[in-house]
Design a protein around this motif. Structure first.
Motif, PDB file in Angstrom:
ATOM      1  N   GLY A 184      -3.374  84.284 119.039  1.00  0.00           N
ATOM      2  CA  GLY A 184      -2.089  83.647 118.718  1.00  0.00           C
ATOM      3  C   GLY A 184      -2.289  82.454 117.799  1.00  0.00           C
ATOM      4  N   ASN A 185      -1.726  81.314 118.196  1.00  0.00           N
ATOM      5  CA  ASN A 185      -1.822  80.113 117.356  1.00  0.00           C
ATOM      6  C   ASN A 185      -2.975  79.210 117.776  1.00  0.00           C
ATOM      7  N   LEU A 186      -3.757  79.667 118.756  1.00  0.00           N
ATOM      8  CA  LEU A 186      -4.760  78.769 119.332  1.00  0.00           C
ATOM      9  C   LEU A 186      -6.172  79.148 118.877  1.00  0.00           C
TER      10      LEU A 186
ATOM     11  N   CYS B 137       5.568  71.869 113.735  1.00  0.00           N
ATOM     12  CA  CYS B 137       5.175  71.465 112.369  1.00  0.00           C
ATOM     13  C   CYS B 137       4.022  72.287 111.825  1.00  0.00           C
ATOM     14  N   SER B 138       3.307  73.025 112.699  1.00  0.00           N
ATOM     15  CA  SER B 138       2.194  73.868 112.259  1.00  0.00           C
ATOM     16  C   SER B 138       1.157  73.040 111.489  1.00  0.00           C
ATOM     17  N   VAL B 139       0.748  73.487 110.315  1.00  0.00           N
ATOM     18  CA  VAL B 139      -0.292  72.762 109.562  1.00  0.00           C
ATOM     19  C   VAL B 139       0.312  71.690 108.647  1.00  0.00           C
ATOM     20  N   GLY B 140       1.563  71.336 108.901  1.00  0.00           N
ATOM     21  CA  GLY B 140       2.152  70.172 108.231  1.00  0.00           C
ATOM     22  C   GLY B 140       2.850  70.445 106.916  1.00  0.00           C
ATOM     23  N   MET B 141       3.034  71.723 106.549  1.00  0.00           N
ATOM     24  CA  MET B 141       3.708  71.992 105.268  1.00  0.00           C
ATOM     25  C   MET B 141       5.144  71.468 105.301  1.00  0.00           C
ATOM     26  N   SER B 142       5.848  71.700 106.422  1.00  0.00           N
ATOM     27  CA  SER B 142       7.232  71.213 106.514  1.00  0.00           C
ATOM     28  C   SER B 142       7.253  69.694 106.673  1.00  0.00           C
TER      29      SER B 142
ATOM     30  N   GLY C 228       4.996  64.908 113.089  1.00  0.00           N
ATOM     31  CA  GLY C 228       4.867  66.353 113.217  1.00  0.00           C
ATOM     32  C   GLY C 228       4.360  66.682 114.612  1.00  0.00           C
ATOM     33  N   LEU C 229       5.085  67.552 115.314  1.00  0.00           N
ATOM     34  CA  LEU C 229       4.717  67.903 116.689  1.00  0.00           C
ATOM     35  C   LEU C 229       4.488  69.407 116.780  1.00  0.00           C
ATOM     36  N   ASP C 230       3.405  69.801 117.430  1.00  0.00           N
ATOM     37  CA  ASP C 230       3.139  71.236 117.561  1.00  0.00           C
ATOM     38  C   ASP C 230       2.336  71.490 118.840  1.00  0.00           C
TER      39      ASP C 230
ATOM     40  N   TYR D 205      -5.142  73.178 116.894  1.00  0.00           N
ATOM     41  CA  TYR D 205      -5.883  73.665 115.717  1.00  0.00           C
ATOM     42  C   TYR D 205      -5.039  73.429 114.467  1.00  0.00           C
ATOM     43  N   PHE D 206      -3.757  73.793 114.555  1.00  0.00           N
ATOM     44  CA  PHE D 206      -2.866  73.605 113.404  1.00  0.00           C
ATOM     45  C   PHE D 206      -2.752  72.118 113.066  1.00  0.00           C
ATOM     46  N   LEU D 207      -2.625  71.289 114.124  1.00  0.00           N
ATOM     47  CA  LEU D 207      -2.464  69.846 113.888  1.00  0.00           C
ATOM     48  C   LEU D 207      -3.712  69.238 113.252  1.00  0.00           C
TER      49      LEU D 207
ATOM     50  N   GLY E 159       2.069  68.537 121.445  1.00  0.00           N
ATOM     51  CA  GLY E 159       3.016  68.562 122.556  1.00  0.00           C
ATOM     52  C   GLY E 159       3.945  69.743 122.446  1.00  0.00           C
ATOM     53  N   ALA E 160       4.776  69.885 123.473  1.00  0.00           N
ATOM     54  CA  ALA E 160       5.767  70.969 123.505  1.00  0.00           C
ATOM     55  C   ALA E 160       7.116  70.399 123.102  1.00  0.00           C
ATOM     56  N   ALA E 161       7.811  71.100 122.233  1.00  0.00           N
ATOM     57  CA  ALA E 161       9.099  70.603 121.737  1.00  0.00           C
ATOM     58  C   ALA E 161      10.145  70.516 122.843  1.00  0.00           C
ATOM     59  N   GLU E 162       9.956  71.284 123.931  1.00  0.00           N
ATOM     60  CA  GLU E 162      10.949  71.236 125.013  1.00  0.00           C
ATOM     61  C   GLU E 162      10.732  70.055 125.960  1.00  0.00           C
TER      62      GLU E 162
ATOM     63  N   HIS F 132      12.598  81.361 115.462  1.00  0.00           N
ATOM     64  CA  HIS F 132      12.364  82.814 115.574  1.00  0.00           C
ATOM     65  C   HIS F 132      11.103  83.098 116.396  1.00  0.00           C
ATOM     66  N   GLU F 133      10.358  82.047 116.726  1.00  0.00           N
ATOM     67  CA  GLU F 133       9.138  82.240 117.523  1.00  0.00           C
ATOM     68  C   GLU F 133       9.350  81.907 118.989  1.00  0.00           C
ATOM     69  N   LEU F 134      10.614  81.740 119.401  1.00  0.00           N
ATOM     70  CA  LEU F 134      10.875  81.264 120.764  1.00  0.00           C
ATOM     71  C   LEU F 134      11.671  82.267 121.583  1.00  0.00           C
TER      72      LEU F 134
ATOM     73  N   GLN G  46      16.156  74.943 125.861  1.00  0.00           N
ATOM     74  CA  GLN G  46      15.532  73.686 126.340  1.00  0.00           C
ATOM     75  C   GLN G  46      15.215  72.751 125.170  1.00  0.00           C
ATOM     76  N   ILE G  47      14.795  73.337 124.061  1.00  0.00           N
ATOM     77  CA  ILE G  47      14.431  72.520 122.891  1.00  0.00           C
ATOM     78  C   ILE G  47      15.668  71.840 122.292  1.00  0.00           C
ATOM     79  N   LEU G  48      16.788  72.551 122.292  1.00  0.00           N
ATOM     80  CA  LEU G  48      18.030  71.931 121.798  1.00  0.00           C
ATOM     81  C   LEU G  48      18.403  70.742 122.686  1.00  0.00           C
TER      82      LEU G  48
HETATM   83  C1  LIG Z   1       6.186  79.533 111.815  1.00  0.00           C
HETATM   84  S1  LIG Z   1       5.502  78.078 112.386  1.00  0.00           S
HETATM   85  C2  LIG Z   1       6.511  76.910 111.532  1.00  0.00           C
HETATM   86  C3  LIG Z   1       5.771  76.161 110.550  1.00  0.00           C
HETATM   87  C4  LIG Z   1       6.309  74.968 109.849  1.00  0.00           C
HETATM   88  N1  LIG Z   1       7.374  74.257 110.483  1.00  0.00           N
HETATM   89  C5  LIG Z   1       6.668  75.347 108.438  1.00  0.00           C
HETATM   90  O1  LIG Z   1       7.823  75.218 108.063  1.00  0.00           O
HETATM   91  O2  LIG Z   1       5.780  75.772 107.708  1.00  0.00           O
HETATM   92  C6  LIG Z   1       6.054  77.791 114.031  1.00  0.00           C
HETATM   93  C7  LIG Z   1       5.244  76.715 114.707  1.00  0.00           C
HETATM   94  O3  LIG Z   1       5.872  76.372 115.930  1.00  0.00           O
HETATM   95  C8  LIG Z   1       4.876  76.071 116.880  1.00  0.00           C
HETATM   96  N2  LIG Z   1       5.513  76.173 118.201  1.00  0.00           N
HETATM   97  C9  LIG Z   1       5.959  77.291 118.819  1.00  0.00           C
HETATM   98  N3  LIG Z   1       6.537  76.963 119.990  1.00  0.00           N
HETATM   99  C10 LIG Z   1       6.474  75.619 120.091  1.00  0.00           C
HETATM  100  C11 LIG Z   1       6.923  74.676 121.067  1.00  0.00           C
HETATM  101  N4  LIG Z   1       7.543  75.063 122.164  1.00  0.00           N
HETATM  102  N5  LIG Z   1       6.674  73.359 120.860  1.00  0.00           N
HETATM  103  C12 LIG Z   1       6.029  72.951 119.742  1.00  0.00           C
HETATM  104  N6  LIG Z   1       5.588  73.790 118.797  1.00  0.00           N
HETATM  105  C13 LIG Z   1       5.816  75.096 118.958  1.00  0.00           C
HETATM  106  C14 LIG Z   1       3.782  77.058 116.595  1.00  0.00           C
HETATM  107  O4  LIG Z   1       2.542  76.601 117.095  1.00  0.00           O
HETATM  108  C15 LIG Z   1       3.829  77.111 115.070  1.00  0.00           C
HETATM  109  O5  LIG Z   1       2.954  76.186 114.522  1.00  0.00           O
END
Ligand SMILES: C[S@@+](CC[C@H](N)C(=O)[O-])C[C@H]1O[C@@H](n2cnc3c(N)ncnc32)[C@H](O)[C@@H]1O
Length: 325
Positions: free
Chosen positions: A96-98, A153-158, A173-175, A179-181, A209-212, A231-233, A240-242
């Motif tokens: 996955g992302n780890l 934020c993933s690898v910080g592009m956004s 940036g929180l993720d 590894y991505f951070l 951290g977790a966005a929720e 789209h990844e949730l 919960q994140i909202l």
């Molecule tokens: C598709 S990437 C988005 C990348 C970035 N924001 C961009 O625009 O390029 C989704 C990211 O959300 C992270 N993610 C997924 N669920 C998360 C959560 N509950 N809390 C924080 N990060 C989360 C993933 O690790 C991944 O890095």
């Protein structure tokens, strides 16, 4: 849940789900999706293998610079409990992302995936996608925010892109992926030092951290941005994140979400073969497509959001926080 508009996937989608429940077929689809992405990257002048290797070695002679592991240890929050939905394969990576493989490939993959959004954009597609999102932010948020939280934020592009449009702001940036951070912090510093970006890496913070459940103080941000996160949730996490975003925003603050647009004809007309490849790498796509996100935003304590189709297949949703009593 009140916010689920259509919990039953379309017939084509159900067929695809049936195929993907057969493990060898799912593995084949993931392999094909990855091969297609690497080919597409190379065809637009993004040299996947070379770029990933340059990052792994940090430009040195070792295949993998050991400094990555030291940086990882520094950024990791060892008390963090990962949500169960996150600890699974994503994007054709078993881990996955780890892991380092997904982390070092995020940027080239984003360039490949976003190359086709706008005709003839090629490697510029990713930058154009972000610009189209930022145009919506600037049209809908009258005052420039001073404190910005980029969730997922993933690898910080956004994150670095947001910092460029709000250079006076402190941007965090929180993720969930350390590894991505680790890559995010390294790239932001390298690009700032080399003059590749005009922005200061000192106005950026990175948080594992977790966005929720961020643990950040109430009312500490003017803008919470989620770019390509939802789209990844699964739906429970999305809701919960909202709620967490609502808690984190100051009076007058805004939530902004940019992601795939389920109403886009492109998805409705997508050939089943391509849909299968897409779904083999995105485990929560059906849940995302079925969620009435605007209703969920209002339920979480925001005013009616504005929705803009910022590309033929993406939407940007901006909502102001309701006055707290
Ligand atoms: C598709 S990437 C988005 C990348 C970035 N924001 C961009 O625009 O390029 C989704 C990211 O959300 C992270 N993610 C997924 N669920 C998360 C959560 N509950 N809390 C924080 N990060 C989360 C993933 O690790 C991944 O890095």
């Amino acid at each position: 849940m009140a916010t689920v508009a259509n919990p039953t996937p379309r017939l084509a989608s159900r067929l695809v789900n049936g195929l993907l429940s057969v493990k060898p077929l799912a593995s084949f689809a993931k392999h094909q999706a990855r091969t297609m992405m690497i080919k597409r990257a190379e065809s637009i002048g993004v040299y996947w293998m070379q770029e990933v290797q340059a990052l792994r070695s940090r430009g040195g002679t070792a295949d993998f610079d050991p400094a990555w592991e030291q940086d990882l240890a520094l950024i990791t929050n060892h008390d963090l409990a990962y949500p169960a939905y996150y600890v699974r394969s994503f994007h054709a990576y078993e881990e996955g992302n780890l892991g380092w493989e997904p982390a070092t490939e995020v940027e080239v993959a984003a360039h490949a995936v976003h190359a086709r959004i706008f005709p003839d954009a090629g490697a510029q597609g990713d930058a154009l996608l972000r610009q189209s999102y930022h145009a919506v932010l600037q049209a809908n948020i009258p005052e420039a925010p001073q404190a910005v939280l980029d969730i997922g934020c993933s690898v910080g592009m956004s994150t670095t892109a947001l910092q460029q449009i709000y250079p006076q702001a402190q941007v965090t940036g929180l993720d969930l992926s350390p590894y991505f951070l680790t890559i995010a912090r390294y790239q932001a510093q390298r690009r700032s030092e080399s003059g590749e970006t005009a922005t200061q890496s000192s106005t950026l913070n990175w948080m594992h951290g977790a966005a929720e459940s961020t643990g950040l103080p109430d009312a500490s941000f003017d803008l919470v941005s989620a770019c390509l996160l939802f789209h990844e949730l699964p739906q429970t996490a999305a809701v919960q994140i909202l709620q967490e975003a609502q808690r984190l925003l100051r009076p007058g603050g805004h939530l902004a979400i940019m992601d795939m647009n389920p109403q886009s004809e492109i998805y409705a007309k997508m050939p089943p073969y391509i849909l299968t490849l897409l779904k083999s790498t995105e485990p929560y796509l059906d849940e995302y497509f079925a969620l009435d996100l605007e209703a969920a935003i209002v339920n979480a304590g925001f005013a009616q959001p504005t929705l803009t189709c910022n590309t033929p297949r993406h939407r940007a949703i901006v909502a102001k926080i309701q006055e707290k009593s």
